[in-house]
Design an enzyme around this catalytic site. Structure first.
Site, PDB file in Angstrom:
ATOM      1  CB  SER A  37      -0.941   0.011   1.203  1.00  0.00           C
ATOM      2  OG  SER A  37      -0.191   0.094   2.397  1.00  0.00           O
ATOM      3  CB  SER A 127       7.572   6.453  17.002  1.00  0.00           C
ATOM      4  OG  SER A 127       7.877   7.810  16.840  1.00  0.00           O
ATOM      5  CB  THR A 129       5.882  10.097  18.070  1.00  0.00           C
ATOM      6  OG1 THR A 129       4.943  11.152  18.009  1.00  0.00           O
ATOM      7  CG2 THR A 129       5.157   8.786  18.054  1.00  0.00           C
ATOM      8  CE1 TYR A 152       3.371   6.621  12.746  1.00  0.00           C
ATOM      9  CE2 TYR A 152       4.137   8.441  14.123  1.00  0.00           C
ATOM     10  CZ  TYR A 152       4.389   7.260  13.452  1.00  0.00           C
ATOM     11  OH  TYR A 152       5.644   6.717  13.483  1.00  0.00           O
ATOM     12  CE  LYS A 156       4.275   3.714  14.828  1.00  0.00           C
ATOM     13  NZ  LYS A 156       4.444   2.388  14.202  1.00  0.00           N
ATOM     14  CE1 TYR A 180      12.227   0.833  15.157  1.00  0.00           C
ATOM     15  CE2 TYR A 180      10.964   1.854  13.404  1.00  0.00           C
ATOM     16  CZ  TYR A 180      11.393   0.722  14.060  1.00  0.00           C
ATOM     17  OH  TYR A 180      11.003  -0.492  13.596  1.00  0.00           O
ATOM     18  CG  PHE A 181      15.163   8.841  18.950  1.00  0.00           C
ATOM     19  CD1 PHE A 181      15.029   7.618  19.625  1.00  0.00           C
ATOM     20  CD2 PHE A 181      14.877  10.000  19.646  1.00  0.00           C
ATOM     21  CE1 PHE A 181      14.636   7.572  20.965  1.00  0.00           C
ATOM     22  CE2 PHE A 181      14.492   9.960  20.985  1.00  0.00           C
ATOM     23  CZ  PHE A 181      14.375   8.747  21.639  1.00  0.00           C
TER      24      PHE A 181
HETATM   25  N1  UFG Z   1      11.454  19.881   8.669  1.00  0.00           N
HETATM   26  C1  UFG Z   1      11.699  21.038   7.957  1.00  0.00           C
HETATM   27  N2  UFG Z   1      11.318  21.077   6.650  1.00  0.00           N
HETATM   28  C2  UFG Z   1      10.715  20.025   6.025  1.00  0.00           C
HETATM   29  C3  UFG Z   1      10.481  18.844   6.762  1.00  0.00           C
HETATM   30  C4  UFG Z   1      10.854  18.807   8.092  1.00  0.00           C
HETATM   31  O1  UFG Z   1      12.236  22.017   8.475  1.00  0.00           O
HETATM   32  O2  UFG Z   1      10.382  20.139   4.843  1.00  0.00           O
HETATM   33  C5  UFG Z   1      11.884  19.827  10.079  1.00  0.00           C
HETATM   34  C6  UFG Z   1      10.734  19.580  11.034  1.00  0.00           C
HETATM   35  O3  UFG Z   1      10.122  20.790  11.381  1.00  0.00           O
HETATM   36  C7  UFG Z   1      11.461  18.893  12.187  1.00  0.00           C
HETATM   37  C8  UFG Z   1      12.600  18.137  11.515  1.00  0.00           C
HETATM   38  O4  UFG Z   1      12.756  18.726  10.236  1.00  0.00           O
HETATM   39  O5  UFG Z   1      11.996  19.852  13.020  1.00  0.00           O
HETATM   40  C9  UFG Z   1      12.319  16.672  11.329  1.00  0.00           C
HETATM   41  O6  UFG Z   1      11.070  16.530  10.699  1.00  0.00           O
HETATM   42  P1  UFG Z   1      10.549  15.150  10.105  1.00  0.00           P
HETATM   43  O7  UFG Z   1       9.185  15.400   9.519  1.00  0.00           O
HETATM   44  O8  UFG Z   1      11.568  14.548   9.237  1.00  0.00           O
HETATM   45  O9  UFG Z   1      10.455  14.226  11.383  1.00  0.00           O
HETATM   46  P2  UFG Z   1       9.603  14.433  12.725  1.00  0.00           P
HETATM   47  O10 UFG Z   1      10.586  14.529  13.819  1.00  0.00           O
HETATM   48  O11 UFG Z   1       8.584  15.478  12.630  1.00  0.00           O
HETATM   49  O12 UFG Z   1       8.769  13.084  12.710  1.00  0.00           O
HETATM   50  C10 UFG Z   1       9.423  11.890  12.781  1.00  0.00           C
HETATM   51  C11 UFG Z   1       8.672  10.797  12.031  1.00  0.00           C
HETATM   52  C12 UFG Z   1       7.417  10.447  12.740  1.00  0.00           C
HETATM   53  C13 UFG Z   1       7.652  10.242  14.189  1.00  0.00           C
HETATM   54  C14 UFG Z   1       8.338  11.418  14.783  1.00  0.00           C
HETATM   55  C15 UFG Z   1       8.662  11.225  16.214  1.00  0.00           C
HETATM   56  O13 UFG Z   1       8.358  11.200  10.725  1.00  0.00           O
HETATM   57  O14 UFG Z   1       6.935   9.253  12.180  1.00  0.00           O
HETATM   58  O15 UFG Z   1       9.565  11.600  14.111  1.00  0.00           O
HETATM   59  O16 UFG Z   1       9.053  12.429  16.794  1.00  0.00           O
HETATM   60  F1  UFG Z   1       6.496  10.065  14.866  1.00  0.00           F
END
Ligand code: UFG
Length: 339
Positions: A37, A127, A129, A152, A156, A180-181
């Site tokens: 999917s 996660s 999260t 989401y 978790k 996971y981080f």
């Molecule tokens: N970011 C940007 N620009 C972008 C995308 C992200 O500046 O285009 C920043 C976000 O604001 C954040 C960092 O990059 O500060 C990381 O963002 P991600 O979306 O890559 O990851 P997240 O930490 O938001 O989320 C990830 C996973 C989730 C999980 C989460 C746990 O995608 O599945 O970590 O904290 F739940």
């Protein structure tokens, strides 16, 4: 001695495919179950090219219990890893029922069928999260979970509870949740990597697509946070290192080393890196110039989180090894291979 077999539910996905490679390298047989999917057969093909092994693949929706049951009838695995879940935070806010249904039903089916067929060990993809915005850094497994800010994240937390409670009830079964981080990067061969559909929501795929000219400009979401350079901080973990943590978790259960029927481990590097540091690191390592701008904060982002991975280091005998620079180079190499 007969090789141990591991079912990898969601094995055609980003982390699932890398984990399959590392399981095979460690001497396990693997069966992949995936409904494709949000993944593609090219990942399974990539696994074959890397390992030289044709991994049995069953296209099945793990939410369809009767169809999933056939995998148990056909294959004799004693351990399973559950990756078969939806993972986009934003989409989960729009489509909560999809997330609750997919993520919880597939896990409950897996646990039920493992129990029914007398199979023993389960690793669950959790996660960081679950910690929300932590009061103290780095976070340990004892850091309290905070109420989830998205469906989401809620799946978790609920999944961890479902696994914990069922492992307590089902004598002889064991479970490990890996928190996971932020997984990034690709296999050094560039034969497998992350395949985001549509506009990437995560930082590194957006960075690589911007570098490749697919996206015009990367938005750095916020430079006015209370951090040294004003951008958010995360613990970026190389996907192959992360994959090896699953091998260690399976080995711990197979070897009877678990200290209780349900355990939780943080899987991170222990190092916090800001968005701006990551962007500049990517430019430096790969010798490319990224078009980026500072944009407003993204709703729901936490300011900073990084792991204390001591428990995984000592108990699982696992440690993140790949330097961030290498991981950022692998992400770029993978992106370029997609042309
Ligand atoms: N970011 C940007 N620009 C972008 C995308 C992200 O500046 O285009 C920043 C976000 O604001 C954040 C960092 O990059 O500060 C990381 O963002 P991600 O979306 O890559 O990851 P997240 O930490 O938001 O989320 C990830 C996973 C989730 C999980 C989460 C746990 O995608 O599945 O970590 O904290 F739940």
């Amino acid at each position: 001695m007969k090789k141990q077999c591991v079912l990898v539910a969601g094995g055609a996905g980003y982390i699932g495919s890398h984990t399959t490679v590392e399981l095979i390298a460690a001497g396990y047989d693997v069966v992949i179950a995936d409904n494709l999917s949000n993944s593609e057969m090219r990942a399974v093909e990539g696994v074959r090219k890397i390992t030289g092994i044709e991994v049995p693949f069953v296209q099945v929706d793990c939410c369809d219990r009767e169809a999933f049951r056939k995998v148990f009838e056909q294959y004799d695995f004693d351990s399973a890893i559950h990756f078969a879940a939806s993972k986009a935070v934003g989409e989960s806010v729009e489509k909560p029922m999809l997330y609750y249904r997919n993520n919880l039903t597939s896990l409950m089916n897996l646990i039920d069928l493992m129990h029914e067929f007398g199979r023993h060990n389960i690793v669950f993809s959790s996660s960081c999260t679950v910690y929300g915005e932590p009061d103290k850094q780095p976070v340990t497994e004892q850091t309290p979970r905070k109420p989830a800010t998205s469906p989401y994240g809620n799946t978790k937390q609920m999944s961890e509870d479902i696994l914990r409670d069922s492992m307590k009830a089902f004598a002889g079964m064991k479970g490990i949740a890996l928190r996971y981080f932020n997984p990034i990067g690709a296999h050094p061969s560039a034969l497998i990597g992350e395949l985001p559909r549509g506009v990437p929501q995560n930082l590194v795929p957006y960075v690589t697509q911007t570098a490749a000219g697919i996206r015009e400009c990367l938005s750095v979401f916020g430079d006015d946070y209370p951090t040294p350079d004003g951008s958010c901080i995360r613990d970026y973990i190389d996907v192959t290192d992360l994959a090896k943590a699953h091998v260690a978790a399976i080995g711990r259960m197979v070897d009877g080393k678990s200290k209780s029927e349900y355990e939780v481990f943080n899987i991170g590097t222990g190092r916090g890196v800001s968005v701006l540091e990551l962007v500049k690191g990517f430019e430096r390592v790969n010798g490319v110039k990224l078009n980026y701008r500072i944009a407003p904060r993204r709703a729901g982002d936490i300011i900073a989180i990084w792991a204390d991975p001591t428990l995984a280091n000592t108990e699982l005998g696992w440690k993140a090894e790949r330097p961030l620079d290498e991981t950022l180079a692998s992400a770029w190499k993978w992106q370029q291979s997609l042309k």
